[in-house]
Motif scaffolding. Structure first.
Motif, PDB file in Angstrom:
ATOM      1  N   PRO A  69       0.820  -1.215   0.000  1.00 12.77           N
ATOM      2  CA  PRO A  69       0.000   0.000   0.000  1.00 12.77           C
ATOM      3  C   PRO A  69       0.853   1.266   0.000  1.00 12.77           C
ATOM      4  O   PRO A  69       0.466   2.278  -0.587  1.00 12.77           O
ATOM      5  CB  PRO A  69      -0.812  -0.132   1.294  1.00 12.77           C
ATOM      6  CG  PRO A  69      -0.878  -1.596   1.551  1.00 12.77           C
ATOM      7  CD  PRO A  69       0.447  -2.136   1.084  1.00 12.77           C
ATOM      8  N   ARG A  73       0.394   4.347  -2.594  1.00 14.67           N
ATOM      9  CA  ARG A  73       0.157   5.735  -2.180  1.00 14.67           C
ATOM     10  C   ARG A  73       1.212   6.660  -2.784  1.00 14.67           C
ATOM     11  O   ARG A  73       0.906   7.794  -3.175  1.00 14.67           O
ATOM     12  CB  ARG A  73       0.179   5.839  -0.649  1.00 14.67           C
ATOM     13  CG  ARG A  73      -1.101   5.317   0.022  1.00 14.67           C
ATOM     14  CD  ARG A  73      -1.174   5.761   1.472  1.00 14.67           C
ATOM     15  NE  ARG A  73      -0.190   5.066   2.294  1.00 14.67           N
ATOM     16  CZ  ARG A  73      -0.449   3.945   2.958  1.00 14.67           C
ATOM     17  NH1 ARG A  73      -1.654   3.395   2.889  1.00 14.67           N
ATOM     18  NH2 ARG A  73       0.483   3.364   3.686  1.00 14.67           N
ATOM     19  N   GLU A  76       0.368   7.274  -6.524  1.00 15.77           N
ATOM     20  CA  GLU A  76      -0.973   7.743  -6.888  1.00 15.77           C
ATOM     21  C   GLU A  76      -0.996   9.147  -7.483  1.00 15.77           C
ATOM     22  O   GLU A  76      -1.673   9.373  -8.494  1.00 15.77           O
ATOM     23  CB  GLU A  76      -1.910   7.651  -5.685  1.00 15.77           C
ATOM     24  CG  GLU A  76      -3.345   7.993  -6.036  1.00 15.77           C
ATOM     25  CD  GLU A  76      -4.339   7.613  -4.937  1.00 15.77           C
ATOM     26  OE1 GLU A  76      -5.473   8.142  -4.973  1.00 15.77           O
ATOM     27  OE2 GLU A  76      -3.981   6.805  -4.051  1.00 15.77           O
ATOM     28  N   THR A 114      -5.465  -0.212  -4.023  1.00 16.89           N
ATOM     29  CA  THR A 114      -6.021   0.581  -2.928  1.00 16.89           C
ATOM     30  C   THR A 114      -7.108   1.552  -3.390  1.00 16.89           C
ATOM     31  O   THR A 114      -7.528   2.421  -2.631  1.00 16.89           O
ATOM     32  CB  THR A 114      -4.911   1.384  -2.219  1.00 16.89           C
ATOM     33  OG1 THR A 114      -4.251   2.215  -3.185  1.00 16.89           O
ATOM     34  CG2 THR A 114      -3.894   0.461  -1.561  1.00 16.89           C
ATOM     35  N   SER A 116      -7.135   3.716  -6.221  1.00 18.69           N
ATOM     36  CA  SER A 116      -6.745   5.020  -6.770  1.00 18.69           C
ATOM     37  C   SER A 116      -7.534   5.391  -8.021  1.00 18.69           C
ATOM     38  O   SER A 116      -7.795   6.563  -8.274  1.00 18.69           O
ATOM     39  CB  SER A 116      -5.251   5.054  -7.060  1.00 18.69           C
ATOM     40  OG  SER A 116      -4.909   4.144  -8.088  1.00 18.69           O
ATOM     41  N   TYR A 139      -6.363  -7.435   1.799  1.00 18.21           N
ATOM     42  CA  TYR A 139      -5.665  -6.334   2.462  1.00 18.21           C
ATOM     43  C   TYR A 139      -5.845  -5.049   1.663  1.00 18.21           C
ATOM     44  O   TYR A 139      -6.161  -3.988   2.209  1.00 18.21           O
ATOM     45  CB  TYR A 139      -4.191  -6.716   2.567  1.00 18.21           C
ATOM     46  CG  TYR A 139      -3.322  -5.778   3.367  1.00 18.21           C
ATOM     47  CD1 TYR A 139      -3.602  -5.481   4.695  1.00 18.21           C
ATOM     48  CD2 TYR A 139      -2.172  -5.231   2.793  1.00 18.21           C
ATOM     49  CE1 TYR A 139      -2.781  -4.644   5.431  1.00 18.21           C
ATOM     50  CE2 TYR A 139      -1.345  -4.396   3.522  1.00 18.21           C
ATOM     51  CZ  TYR A 139      -1.650  -4.102   4.845  1.00 18.21           C
ATOM     52  OH  TYR A 139      -0.835  -3.277   5.559  1.00 18.21           O
ATOM     53  N   LEU A 140      -5.671  -5.142   0.351  1.00 17.36           N
ATOM     54  CA  LEU A 140      -5.822  -3.961  -0.489  1.00 17.36           C
ATOM     55  C   LEU A 140      -7.281  -3.547  -0.608  1.00 17.36           C
ATOM     56  O   LEU A 140      -7.598  -2.350  -0.644  1.00 17.36           O
ATOM     57  CB  LEU A 140      -5.239  -4.231  -1.873  1.00 17.36           C
ATOM     58  CG  LEU A 140      -3.729  -4.473  -1.918  1.00 17.36           C
ATOM     59  CD1 LEU A 140      -3.249  -4.636  -3.353  1.00 17.36           C
ATOM     60  CD2 LEU A 140      -2.961  -3.336  -1.250  1.00 17.36           C
ATOM     61  N   PHE A 143      -8.244  -1.209   2.146  1.00 15.07           N
ATOM     62  CA  PHE A 143      -7.832   0.181   1.925  1.00 15.07           C
ATOM     63  C   PHE A 143      -8.698   0.849   0.859  1.00 15.07           C
ATOM     64  O   PHE A 143      -9.054   2.026   0.968  1.00 15.07           O
ATOM     65  CB  PHE A 143      -6.363   0.239   1.513  1.00 15.07           C
ATOM     66  CG  PHE A 143      -5.400   0.014   2.642  1.00 15.07           C
ATOM     67  CD1 PHE A 143      -5.103   1.011   3.545  1.00 15.07           C
ATOM     68  CD2 PHE A 143      -4.777  -1.212   2.797  1.00 15.07           C
ATOM     69  CE1 PHE A 143      -4.217   0.808   4.593  1.00 15.07           C
ATOM     70  CE2 PHE A 143      -3.894  -1.438   3.835  1.00 15.07           C
ATOM     71  CZ  PHE A 143      -3.612  -0.424   4.734  1.00 15.07           C
ATOM     72  N   ALA A 144      -9.031   0.106  -0.187  1.00 20.67           N
ATOM     73  CA  ALA A 144      -9.827   0.666  -1.279  1.00 20.67           C
ATOM     74  C   ALA A 144     -11.206   1.090  -0.794  1.00 20.67           C
ATOM     75  O   ALA A 144     -11.705   2.175  -1.142  1.00 20.67           O
ATOM     76  CB  ALA A 144      -9.948  -0.357  -2.409  1.00 20.67           C
TER      77      ALA A 144
END
Length: 339
Positions: A69, A73, A76, A114, A116, A139-140, A143-144
């Motif tokens: 992640p 980030r 992005e 995540t 973006s 896991y991703l 975040f998404a």
């Protein structure tokens, strides 16, 4: 999520990001060939939603996350600056011609990482939207979902759900009801067969596909260095291993969609990295050179010196890099499967 050589991101192809998967692959923060979930036959039968609570638990705790992640980030802002805005007007025109749905436009984001792509695109489109975020990594997806946008360009509501699955299991009816399919840094870590399945599924749904940031196989570094070309060639070979398309992805995808009667447009979406992006450039350099050495171990001694020199120039604000990508918009013919 694209294979520009950013290092350790795993599961599918040495894309643009950091983190290596158990197969020694690298993906740049992108969804790998097999990290897209959708009505794509979810291998576990799970369908996570934004109600997900707490830190996600990996199926195999001993395995590292497929994508970092932190890398996603970091890249992005560069991704957002690079994507081809010229493709948005023809996309908006096509979306305006689609029959309306009570729940708004349904967007499937394949290999979302995540999230973006949604953060960039949803606020640029009018009208209510429901984003279906697909990735094989819970896991991703966590975040998404947490970072998803809430409003469209005109203030309409944006909602999201997450789904786990594998692009390798994409079925012809996987995208029924979709109004738009998106992906970022995905195509170059797919195989010819997987791209063909994706084109067929979009055609069956009658929905457009906006597929961004596919690596083009070209990198420009200023000032130049005698080893630039050799590193580039080795990296491109690394991307094509195990049948992945790498720099050939846009050509193959264009032919696949056109073969189904779609109108295809392509535009450059290059990263332009200077002193203000030193952190991203340094990470990209490590991944790019590392993949080249993995492909051609005989380069190691020279590549180590090369990387040291390039990182020093980056830290001094003396290095500029253009990493060439291509964005693709496929306008499939509307069908009864379109929303």
């Amino acid at each position: 999520m694209a294979a520009d050589g950013t290092g350790q991101s795993a599961a599918g192809g040495f894309s643009d990001g950091p983190v290596a998967d158990g197969q020694g692959r690298f993906g740049a923060g992108r969804p790998s060939a097999g990290s897209v979930a959708d009505g794509l036959e979810q291998s576990s039968g799970e369908r996570a939603t934004v109600r997900l609570r707490g830190a996600p638990v990996r199926e195999h705790p001993a395995e590292p996350p497929r994508y970092a992640p932190e890398w996603l980030r970091l890249r992005e802002p560069a991704d957002a600056a690079a994507r081809a805005h010229d493709l948005l007007d023809p996309l908006r025109i096509r979306l305006a011609d689609l029959p309306g749905r009570a729940d708004g436009l349904v967007v499937h984001d394949l290999g979302c990482g995540t999230g973006s792509m949604g953060r960039w695109l949803a606020p640029l489109l009018d009208g209510a939207q429901h984003w279906v975020l697909h990735d094989r990594d819970p896991y991703l997806l966590h975040f998404a979902a947490a970072g998803a946008p809430h409003t469209a360009a005109d203030g309409s509501r944006v909602t999201v759900e997450t789904r786990r699955g594998d692009l390798a299991h994409l079925t012809p009816d996987a995208l029924n009801g979709a109004g738009l399919v998106t992906a970022s840094a995905l195509l170059d870590v797919l195989t010819t067969e997987e791209v063909g399945k994706l084109a067929a599924a979009c055609t069956a749904a009658g929905c457009p596909a906006l597929l961004t940031l596919s690596v083009a196989g070209r990198v420009d570094l200023t000032p130049g260095h005698p080893l630039d070309t050799e590193i580039t060639e080795a990296f491109n070979d690394h991307q094509r291993r195990t049948g992945m398309l790498g720099p050939d992805a846009v050509t193959v995808a264009t032919e696949a969609f056109a073969g189904h009667g779609a109108t295809v447009r392509a535009q450059p979406s290059d990263w332009r990295l200077g002193p203000g992006e030193a952190g991203l450039t340094a990470q990209w350099l490590r991944g790019w050179v590392g993949a080249a050495v993995e492909q051609r171990p005989e380069l190691r001694a020279r590549a180590d010196r090369y990387l040291e020199e390039r990182l020093a120039a980056c830290a001094a604000g003396e290095l500029r890099v253009v990493v060439h990508h291509t964005d693709l918009l496929a306008l499939c013919r509307p069908t009864g499967g379109a929303p």
